[in-house]
Design a protein around this motif. Structure first.
Motif, PDB file in Angstrom:
ATOM      1  N   LEU A 149       0.909  -1.077   0.160  1.00 17.20           N
ATOM      2  CA  LEU A 149       0.036  -0.052   0.122  1.00 17.20           C
ATOM      3  C   LEU A 149       0.974   1.197  -0.055  1.00 17.20           C
ATOM      4  N   ALA A 150       1.930   1.329   0.743  1.00 17.04           N
ATOM      5  CA  ALA A 150       2.714   2.365   0.820  1.00 17.04           C
ATOM      6  C   ALA A 150       3.413   2.709  -0.566  1.00 17.04           C
ATOM      7  N   VAL A 151       3.996   1.582  -1.195  1.00 17.92           N
ATOM      8  CA  VAL A 151       4.340   1.794  -2.824  1.00 17.92           C
ATOM      9  C   VAL A 151       3.254   2.372  -3.497  1.00 17.92           C
ATOM     10  N   SER A 152       1.972   1.858  -3.308  1.00 15.72           N
ATOM     11  CA  SER A 152       0.851   2.216  -4.259  1.00 15.72           C
ATOM     12  C   SER A 152       0.584   3.736  -4.077  1.00 15.72           C
ATOM     13  N   LEU A 153       0.835   4.191  -2.861  1.00 14.55           N
ATOM     14  CA  LEU A 153       0.593   5.740  -2.564  1.00 14.55           C
ATOM     15  C   LEU A 153       1.713   6.602  -2.540  1.00 14.55           C
ATOM     16  N   GLY A 154       2.976   5.965  -2.953  1.00 15.34           N
ATOM     17  CA  GLY A 154       4.452   6.589  -3.084  1.00 15.34           C
ATOM     18  C   GLY A 154       4.688   7.283  -1.853  1.00 15.34           C
ATOM     19  N   VAL A 155       4.553   6.514  -0.706  1.00 16.25           N
ATOM     20  CA  VAL A 155       5.078   7.208   0.577  1.00 16.25           C
ATOM     21  C   VAL A 155       5.836   6.222   1.208  1.00 16.25           C
ATOM     22  N   PRO A 156       6.639   6.497   2.086  1.00 18.50           N
ATOM     23  CA  PRO A 156       7.680   5.564   2.655  1.00 18.50           C
ATOM     24  C   PRO A 156       6.958   4.215   3.147  1.00 18.50           C
TER      25      PRO A 156
END
Length: 202
Positions: A149-156
């Motif tokens: 999910l973090a990768v999907s959102l572009g967040v760490p």
């Protein structure tokens, strides 16, 4: 781990990409968020149910039986898992975050008074796990899907406590050993010049 994972559901960007494709094949971002939340949302009902009649098996035997590990994207189990995530996501990120927060609060009470006993999730199949082992499966899912999910959102990707990640990595290492054998895993962890392309656990 659950509170750290839940923080991703409060990310401002989540609502803007809710219906878009996620980093996990065939999941929308919202569906992936729902699947992440399910890892916690399933537990309150599990610990309140009577001790199951199904046989109790070990953690590794559980992963030898589950259908999703080797399933293709269009297999029934894969479709059912994605549909479950979509169903949980139907009311949007705010509602899902609130539902997850309530479940975490409930579990803080429930798990403090529940002994380590046999439990089961009916989706798995006709077997049970000890509660402690079932919680290890949830920890692994929370760690892996928080990264998705973090990768999907572009967040760490959120950092989890070392003690929790040691449990997760231990499980993934044992699954990798079973899938790839000793030598590939040994080389991946110790010899970059001879490391295989992948020792993914599943």
């Amino acid at each position: 781990m659950s509170r750290i994972a839940a923080g991703l559901l409060r990310e401002p960007r989540l609502a803007t990409v809710w219906g878009e494709r996620s980093a996990l094949a065939e999941f929308s971002v919202g569906g992936l968020a729902g699947h992440l939340a399910y890892q916690v949302l399933a537990i309150p009902q599990i610990v309140r149910e009577p001790i199951p009649m199904e046989p109790t098996i070990t953690l590794l035997e559980h992963y030898a039986r589950v259908q999703w590990i080797d399933a293709k994207l269009d297999d029934e189990i894969s479709v059912r898992i994605r549909a479950g995530g979509d169903q949980l996501a139907v009311d949007g990120p705010q509602a899902l975050a609130e539902q997850l927060d309530a479940a975490i609060q409930q579990l803080e009470s429930d798990l403090s008074t529940t002994p380590d006993r046999s439990v089961r999730i009916s989706l798995w199949g006709p077997w049970s796990l000890m509660l402690d082992d079932m919680l290890v499966t949830r920890m692994m899912e929370l760690a892996v899907h928080s990264d998705d999910l973090a990768v999907s959102l572009g967040v760490p990707t959120p950092a989890f406590p070392d003690s929790a990640m040691q449990v997760v990595v231990d499980l993934l290492t044992r699954l990798a050993l079973r899938r790839h054998g000793q030598t590939p895993v040994l080389r991946a962890l110790s010899r970059s010049e001879r490391s295989p392309a992948s020792i993914a656990a599943f």
